[in-house]
Design an enzyme around this catalytic site. Sequence first.
Site, PDB file in Angstrom:
ATOM      1  N   HIS A 275       0.701  -1.233  -0.192  1.00 36.34           N
ATOM      2  CA  HIS A 275       0.053   0.062   0.552  1.00 36.34           C
ATOM      3  C   HIS A 275       1.268   1.495  -0.059  1.00 36.34           C
ATOM      4  O   HIS A 275       2.124   1.350   0.196  1.00 36.34           O
ATOM      5  CB  HIS A 275      -1.519   0.001   0.908  1.00 36.34           C
ATOM      6  CG  HIS A 275      -1.721   1.691   0.943  1.00 36.34           C
ATOM      7  ND1 HIS A 275      -1.256   2.247   1.723  1.00 36.34           N
ATOM      8  CD2 HIS A 275      -2.910   1.021   0.999  1.00 36.34           C
ATOM      9  CE1 HIS A 275      -2.795   3.196   1.735  1.00 36.34           C
ATOM     10  NE2 HIS A 275      -3.687   2.603   1.209  1.00 36.34           N
TER      11      HIS A 275
ATOM     12  N   ASP B 113       0.765   4.250   1.215  1.00 38.76           N
ATOM     13  CA  ASP B 113       0.948   5.077   3.004  1.00 38.76           C
ATOM     14  C   ASP B 113       2.109   3.614   3.401  1.00 38.76           C
ATOM     15  O   ASP B 113       2.686   4.080   4.340  1.00 38.76           O
ATOM     16  CB  ASP B 113       0.434   5.007   3.544  1.00 38.76           C
ATOM     17  CG  ASP B 113      -0.657   5.673   2.965  1.00 38.76           C
ATOM     18  OD1 ASP B 113      -0.062   6.874   2.547  1.00 38.76           O
ATOM     19  OD2 ASP B 113      -2.169   5.824   3.460  1.00 38.76           O
ATOM     20  N   LYS B 114       2.172   2.740   3.160  1.00 34.24           N
ATOM     21  CA  LYS B 114       2.738   1.497   3.986  1.00 34.24           C
ATOM     22  C   LYS B 114       4.177   1.356   2.921  1.00 34.24           C
ATOM     23  O   LYS B 114       5.526   1.065   4.125  1.00 34.24           O
ATOM     24  CB  LYS B 114       2.229   0.077   3.823  1.00 34.24           C
ATOM     25  CG  LYS B 114       1.197   0.085   4.684  1.00 34.24           C
ATOM     26  CD  LYS B 114       2.090   0.053   6.668  1.00 34.24           C
ATOM     27  CE  LYS B 114       1.259   0.459   7.281  1.00 34.24           C
ATOM     28  NZ  LYS B 114       2.233   0.880   8.613  1.00 34.24           N
TER      29      LYS B 114
ATOM     30  N   GLU C 209      10.617  11.537   7.655  1.00 35.19           N
ATOM     31  CA  GLU C 209       9.241  12.267   6.703  1.00 35.19           C
ATOM     32  C   GLU C 209       9.244  11.036   5.313  1.00 35.19           C
ATOM     33  O   GLU C 209      10.167  11.417   4.093  1.00 35.19           O
ATOM     34  CB  GLU C 209       8.262  12.803   6.473  1.00 35.19           C
ATOM     35  CG  GLU C 209       8.228  13.827   8.023  1.00 35.19           C
ATOM     36  CD  GLU C 209       7.065  13.012   8.940  1.00 35.19           C
ATOM     37  OE1 GLU C 209       6.362  11.533   8.844  1.00 35.19           O
ATOM     38  OE2 GLU C 209       7.214  12.723   9.998  1.00 35.19           O
TER      39      GLU C 209
ATOM     40  N   GLU D 288      14.140  15.523   9.697  1.00 38.31           N
ATOM     41  CA  GLU D 288      15.411  16.697  10.372  1.00 38.31           C
ATOM     42  C   GLU D 288      16.300  15.452  11.242  1.00 38.31           C
ATOM     43  O   GLU D 288      15.293  14.465  11.554  1.00 38.31           O
ATOM     44  CB  GLU D 288      15.049  17.368  11.890  1.00 38.31           C
ATOM     45  CG  GLU D 288      14.166  18.207  11.663  1.00 38.31           C
ATOM     46  CD  GLU D 288      13.378  19.171  12.163  1.00 38.31           C
ATOM     47  OE1 GLU D 288      14.115  19.164  13.989  1.00 38.31           O
ATOM     48  OE2 GLU D 288      14.237  20.831  12.287  1.00 38.31           O
TER      49      GLU D 288
ATOM     50  N   LYS E 197      -5.694  -4.362   0.013  1.00 40.11           N
ATOM     51  CA  LYS E 197      -6.115  -4.056   1.899  1.00 40.11           C
ATOM     52  C   LYS E 197      -7.364  -5.655   1.999  1.00 40.11           C
ATOM     53  O   LYS E 197      -8.108  -6.105   1.394  1.00 40.11           O
ATOM     54  CB  LYS E 197      -7.329  -2.811   1.376  1.00 40.11           C
ATOM     55  CG  LYS E 197      -6.444  -1.928   1.496  1.00 40.11           C
ATOM     56  CD  LYS E 197      -7.215  -0.534   1.460  1.00 40.11           C
ATOM     57  CE  LYS E 197      -6.648   1.002   1.125  1.00 40.11           C
ATOM     58  NZ  LYS E 197      -7.714   2.097   0.831  1.00 40.11           N
TER      59      LYS E 197
ATOM     60  N   PHE F  77      -8.131  -4.017 -10.760  1.00 41.11           N
ATOM     61  CA  PHE F  77      -7.165  -3.711  -9.595  1.00 41.11           C
ATOM     62  C   PHE F  77      -5.568  -3.616  -9.991  1.00 41.11           C
ATOM     63  O   PHE F  77      -4.635  -4.454  -9.020  1.00 41.11           O
ATOM     64  CB  PHE F  77      -7.688  -4.288  -7.804  1.00 41.11           C
ATOM     65  CG  PHE F  77      -6.646  -3.506  -6.924  1.00 41.11           C
ATOM     66  CD1 PHE F  77      -6.203  -2.306  -7.387  1.00 41.11           C
ATOM     67  CD2 PHE F  77      -6.371  -3.721  -6.071  1.00 41.11           C
ATOM     68  CE1 PHE F  77      -5.176  -1.254  -6.743  1.00 41.11           C
ATOM     69  CE2 PHE F  77      -6.034  -3.391  -4.508  1.00 41.11           C
ATOM     70  CZ  PHE F  77      -5.678  -2.265  -4.938  1.00 41.11           C
TER      71      PHE F  77
ATOM     72  N   ASP G 141      -1.776   5.984  -6.374  1.00 42.20           N
ATOM     73  CA  ASP G 141      -1.905   6.877  -5.195  1.00 42.20           C
ATOM     74  C   ASP G 141      -1.110   7.067  -4.371  1.00 42.20           C
ATOM     75  O   ASP G 141       0.071   6.614  -4.100  1.00 42.20           O
ATOM     76  CB  ASP G 141      -3.488   6.114  -4.588  1.00 42.20           C
ATOM     77  CG  ASP G 141      -3.965   7.610  -3.768  1.00 42.20           C
ATOM     78  OD1 ASP G 141      -3.594   8.179  -3.161  1.00 42.20           O
ATOM     79  OD2 ASP G 141      -5.121   6.727  -2.598  1.00 42.20           O
ATOM     80  N   ALA G 142      -0.677   8.684  -4.422  1.00 36.68           N
ATOM     81  CA  ALA G 142       0.161   8.929  -3.475  1.00 36.68           C
ATOM     82  C   ALA G 142       0.310   8.549  -2.458  1.00 36.68           C
ATOM     83  O   ALA G 142      -1.262   8.309  -1.496  1.00 36.68           O
ATOM     84  CB  ALA G 142       0.618  10.419  -3.304  1.00 36.68           C
TER      85      ALA G 142
ATOM     86  N   ARG H 143       0.034   7.684   7.495  1.00 34.07           N
ATOM     87  CA  ARG H 143      -1.657   7.873   7.474  1.00 34.07           C
ATOM     88  C   ARG H 143      -2.424   6.941   7.475  1.00 34.07           C
ATOM     89  O   ARG H 143      -3.097   6.681   7.329  1.00 34.07           O
ATOM     90  CB  ARG H 143      -1.566   7.917   5.984  1.00 34.07           C
ATOM     91  CG  ARG H 143      -1.341   9.458   5.442  1.00 34.07           C
ATOM     92  CD  ARG H 143      -2.442  10.169   4.407  1.00 34.07           C
ATOM     93  NE  ARG H 143      -1.608   8.863   3.246  1.00 34.07           N
ATOM     94  CZ  ARG H 143      -2.219   9.958   1.897  1.00 34.07           C
ATOM     95  NH1 ARG H 143      -2.512  11.142   1.888  1.00 34.07           N
ATOM     96  NH2 ARG H 143      -1.616   9.445   1.005  1.00 34.07           N
ATOM     97  N   LYS H 144      -1.251   5.859   8.478  1.00 37.16           N
ATOM     98  CA  LYS H 144      -2.615   4.397   8.511  1.00 37.16           C
ATOM     99  C   LYS H 144      -1.897   4.296  10.081  1.00 37.16           C
ATOM    100  O   LYS H 144      -1.703   2.829  10.619  1.00 37.16           O
ATOM    101  CB  LYS H 144      -1.800   2.984   7.740  1.00 37.16           C
ATOM    102  CG  LYS H 144      -2.334   3.271   6.386  1.00 37.16           C
ATOM    103  CD  LYS H 144      -3.573   3.370   6.047  1.00 37.16           C
ATOM    104  CE  LYS H 144      -4.319   3.642   5.161  1.00 37.16           C
ATOM    105  NZ  LYS H 144      -4.158   5.243   4.866  1.00 37.16           N
TER     106      LYS H 144
ATOM    107  N   LYS I 227      10.450   7.925  13.269  1.00 41.92           N
ATOM    108  CA  LYS I 227      10.979   8.295  14.294  1.00 41.92           C
ATOM    109  C   LYS I 227      11.576   7.551  15.429  1.00 41.92           C
ATOM    110  O   LYS I 227      11.263   6.204  15.674  1.00 41.92           O
ATOM    111  CB  LYS I 227       9.610   9.200  15.345  1.00 41.92           C
ATOM    112  CG  LYS I 227       9.098   9.500  14.446  1.00 41.92           C
ATOM    113  CD  LYS I 227       7.332   9.567  15.320  1.00 41.92           C
ATOM    114  CE  LYS I 227       6.347  10.726  14.560  1.00 41.92           C
ATOM    115  NZ  LYS I 227       4.976  11.298  15.348  1.00 41.92           N
TER     116      LYS I 227
ATOM    117  N   LYS J 267      11.347   9.747  20.838  1.00 48.08           N
ATOM    118  CA  LYS J 267       9.794  10.854  20.150  1.00 48.08           C
ATOM    119  C   LYS J 267       9.428   9.311  20.800  1.00 48.08           C
ATOM    120  O   LYS J 267       8.587   8.846  20.771  1.00 48.08           O
ATOM    121  CB  LYS J 267       9.781  10.269  18.978  1.00 48.08           C
ATOM    122  CG  LYS J 267       9.835  11.353  17.923  1.00 48.08           C
ATOM    123  CD  LYS J 267      11.682  11.765  17.927  1.00 48.08           C
ATOM    124  CE  LYS J 267      12.179  12.867  16.736  1.00 48.08           C
ATOM    125  NZ  LYS J 267      14.318  12.849  16.927  1.00 48.08           N
TER     126      LYS J 267
ATOM    127  N   ASP K 249       5.732   9.425  21.190  1.00 51.18           N
ATOM    128  CA  ASP K 249       4.942   9.323  20.094  1.00 51.18           C
ATOM    129  C   ASP K 249       5.678   7.636  19.769  1.00 51.18           C
ATOM    130  O   ASP K 249       4.147   7.096  19.724  1.00 51.18           O
ATOM    131  CB  ASP K 249       4.968  10.161  18.901  1.00 51.18           C
ATOM    132  CG  ASP K 249       4.195  11.041  18.584  1.00 51.18           C
ATOM    133  OD1 ASP K 249       3.470  11.095  20.001  1.00 51.18           O
ATOM    134  OD2 ASP K 249       4.229  11.786  18.178  1.00 51.18           O
TER     135      ASP K 249
END
Length: 401
Positions: free
Chosen positions: A16, A18-19, A44, A57, A176, A243, A251-252, A257-258, A278, A282, A284
């Site tokens: 995917h 995003d992955k 990123e 960074e 998916k 598909f 798709d970008a 995002r997941k 990260k 961090k 997060d």
Amino acid sequence: MRSEYLFTSESVSEGHPDKVADQISDAIVDLFLSKDPEARIACETLTTTQLVVLAGEIRCKGVYENGEWAPGAQAEIEATVRRTVKEIGYEQDGFHWEKFEFINRLHGQSAHIAQGVDAADNKDEGAGDQGIMFGYATDETPDLMPATLYYSHKILEKMAADRHSGAAPFLEPDAKSQVTLRYEGSLPVAATAVVVSTQHAPGYDQGEKEAALHAYVKGVIAAVIPPVLLRETEYFINPTGSFEIGGPDGDAGLTGRKIIVDTYGGAAPHGGGAFSGKDPTKVDRSAAYISRYLAKNVVAAGLATRCTIQLAYAIGVSKPLSLYVDTHETGTVGDDKIEAAILSLPELGGLTPRAIRTRLGLNKPIYRPSAAYGHFGRKPEGDFFPWERTDLVASLKAALD
């Protein structure tokens, strides 16, 4: 709790878009940590048709110091990115590991962030950001994960394994899944719907080839979800029909995002921060991992059948601002007593960022495998997925005696 309800979770494959971005970002984290365990990384990634862009960074001995790249460092970063995409399996006209344009816009970490995070004199290392992080565990599955997400991940993991082995050569990397379960009380009793959309080779959207693809996917579902749950299932396999165009060409993709796929499939709260790209200063990332570790050990210790834990931090401050435990009225002792027990354990070091990284061994290149098929519910092996261990059970029980 309602006596009967439906709940749904989704997963996405390693292909995917995003992955793909998440895995590239974590491959960069691993590269830097392999050279400097105290590296600082916030990477990123953007993926789109024949293009990968890095931004963020960094600070890393032997790679980027004092505003300068070490000789060969940028070439090694590009090689790492291309290798990651190759291992995922992209050799398509619209996205090919060897042919995409690569742009590196990583730069030095802000000095104002560094002064808050780094230890100095008698100041302990502070959290890399403010924020709230959640951990969750439930006894629905052997890995103490929500069953809807557990099965969604397993379907795609099996399909990816078959694609890589050659057992399913008609599959392409992007896919998916989505699983809906009917619950009675706290237990899943039936899978009412399963959705799988998978990128495929040309021709597998019609006739015998389409029938073969559908039969294959149903076979994977049957191998993953227990038969007792599949007696009333409605299947949706490639419901759009075709598909063929997928991945970053379709798709970008962007890092982070997941985050619901990465955590608990919507069955538990999420603090909002992404993990991939990260370094473990961090919170997060590291505090979400320790929260899962704590929640899983609470359930594994038999102190509850469900457990949610929240931690909160302020940037530059080492001590957590709060610890919250909720066992959803399934606890064998009070939630306040579990909170006190956690805070009393010397091996947790007060849950400071440094103590978390020490307890879980997070300053190591262990992150790319976490960037697909969930960060939680995985098997701890060697240095990988240490937050999935249940080695705190004895200490928790002793603290509550």
